[in-house]
Design a protein around this motif. Structure first.
Motif, PDB file in Angstrom:
ATOM      1  N   ASP A  92      53.266 -47.447 -37.373  1.00 52.18           N
ATOM      2  CA  ASP A  92      54.588 -47.023 -37.817  1.00 52.18           C
ATOM      3  C   ASP A  92      54.677 -45.510 -37.723  1.00 52.18           C
ATOM      4  O   ASP A  92      55.177 -44.962 -36.766  1.00 52.18           O
ATOM      5  N   CYS A  93      54.110 -44.796 -38.721  1.00 52.08           N
ATOM      6  CA  CYS A  93      54.314 -43.341 -38.764  1.00 52.08           C
ATOM      7  C   CYS A  93      53.603 -42.598 -37.637  1.00 52.08           C
ATOM      8  O   CYS A  93      54.083 -41.581 -37.165  1.00 52.08           O
ATOM      9  N   ILE A 146      49.821 -41.510 -42.403  1.00 48.28           N
ATOM     10  CA  ILE A 146      50.283 -41.587 -43.793  1.00 48.28           C
ATOM     11  C   ILE A 146      50.813 -42.956 -44.212  1.00 48.28           C
ATOM     12  O   ILE A 146      50.954 -43.216 -45.405  1.00 48.28           O
ATOM     13  N   SER A 149      49.792 -48.396 -41.650  1.00 43.75           N
ATOM     14  CA  SER A 149      50.062 -49.581 -40.813  1.00 43.75           C
ATOM     15  C   SER A 149      48.994 -49.824 -39.755  1.00 43.75           C
ATOM     16  O   SER A 149      48.694 -50.971 -39.439  1.00 43.75           O
TER      17      SER A 149
HETATM   18  S1  FES Z   1      50.601 -45.534 -37.947  1.00 46.64           S
HETATM   19 FE1  FES Z   1      50.881 -44.807 -40.004  1.00 46.64          FE
HETATM   20  S2  FES Z   1      48.834 -44.368 -40.636  1.00 46.64           S
HETATM   21 FE2  FES Z   1      48.592 -44.889 -38.537  1.00 46.64          FE
END
Ligand code: FES
Ligand code: SF4
Length: 256
Positions: free
Chosen positions: A57-58, A62, A65
């Motif tokens: 995701d991010c 942080i 995911s």
């Molecule tokens: S994609 Fe969010 S911590 Fe790795």
């Protein structure tokens, strides 16, 4: 750079999975590990093949995911680094890499490198919150927190719920994750009213999921991308023991 990738491919929870070998010739050292997989997936799609499924995701380390095993190490060889923050410059031309999903019965495989970590959500639901209204940010700042506790709580709050600790543990225990959540709230004044019921509820939920028991091996701490320390497990155990003890009738406490 060229890499040989052996990737766990599994269509669904009901299909039998297997390792599939890919020769990846278009790896730039500046790519992140997930970008390297993005390029592989573009090539697979161009050939009419199914892309490799992986969670993300991010991509900033942080959200928690992402995550899978790289050559048997959760999140790969770089300490304190999520797989989305791992860059290909840490690998060499010609490397052979084995990518597998998290290994734990409590995290059933969804597809390829994606696992179902909803067991963590259920542990949080069992007590990983503060139900008292703490007001706005300004009101919350009126409650003074000793610096030492604020630092320890912030360290524990760094847990992103990625599940690497479970995947690395030979027992597939969820102690580091649960300990981090219990410590984070139990160290703050706002977390005190529910401190012991929280420990009881969350530990009871851990027991209901298919996690193993902690035997203090420490693999969890070694792979945690947020460097959560084993001390959170000790704090969880202390809160849990105290909660269990105070729940017992006084006549049964003499031996404790
Ligand atoms: S994609 Fe969010 S911590 Fe790795
Ligand atoms: S304790 Fe570390 S390894 Fe475990 S879920 Fe939290 S951040 Fe991930």
């Amino acid at each position: 750079m060229k890499l040989t990738l052996h990737i766990w491919r599994q269509k669904s929870p009901n299909h039998v999975g297997r390792m599939v070998q890919y020769e990846h010739a278009n790896v730039n050292p500046h790519m992140s590990f997930l970008e390297m997989l993005d390029v592989l997936n573009e090539e697979l799609v161009a050939k009419g093949e199914e892309p490799v499924a992986f969670d993300h995701d991010c991509r900033e380390g942080i959200c928690g995911s992402c995550g899978f095993m790289i050559n048997g190490i959760a999140h790969g060889p770089q300490p304190a680094t999520t797989v989305c923050q791992l860059h290909m410059r840490h690998f060499k031309d010609g490397d052979v890499l084995y990518l597998e999903p998290w290994r734990a019965r409590a995290f059933p495989i969804v597809k390829d490198l994606v696992v179902d970590r909803s067991a963590f959500d259920r542990i949080i639901t069992a007590g990983g919150y503060v139900s008292a209204s703490t007001g706005s940010a300004q009101d919350a700042n009126n409650i003074l927190v000793p610096k030492k506790n604020a630092d320890l709580a912030m360290d524990a709050a760094a847990c992103i719920g990625c599940g690497a600790c479970v995947a690395a543990c030979p027992n597939a225990a969820a102690a580091l994750f649960t300990g981090a959540k219990i410590s984070h709230l139990g160290l703050l004044p706002q977390g005190q009213p529910e401190r012991y019921s929280r420990a009881l509820g969350m530990v009871a939920q851990v027991k209901q999921e298919l996690f193993g028991s902690c035997t203090n091996i420490g693999e969890c701490e070694a792979v945690c991308p947020k460097e959560i320390k084993l001390e959170v497990i000790a704090r969880m155990n202390r809160d849990y023991l105290k909660a269990s003890w105070t729940e017992r009738p006084p006549s049964t406490r003499a031996d404790d």
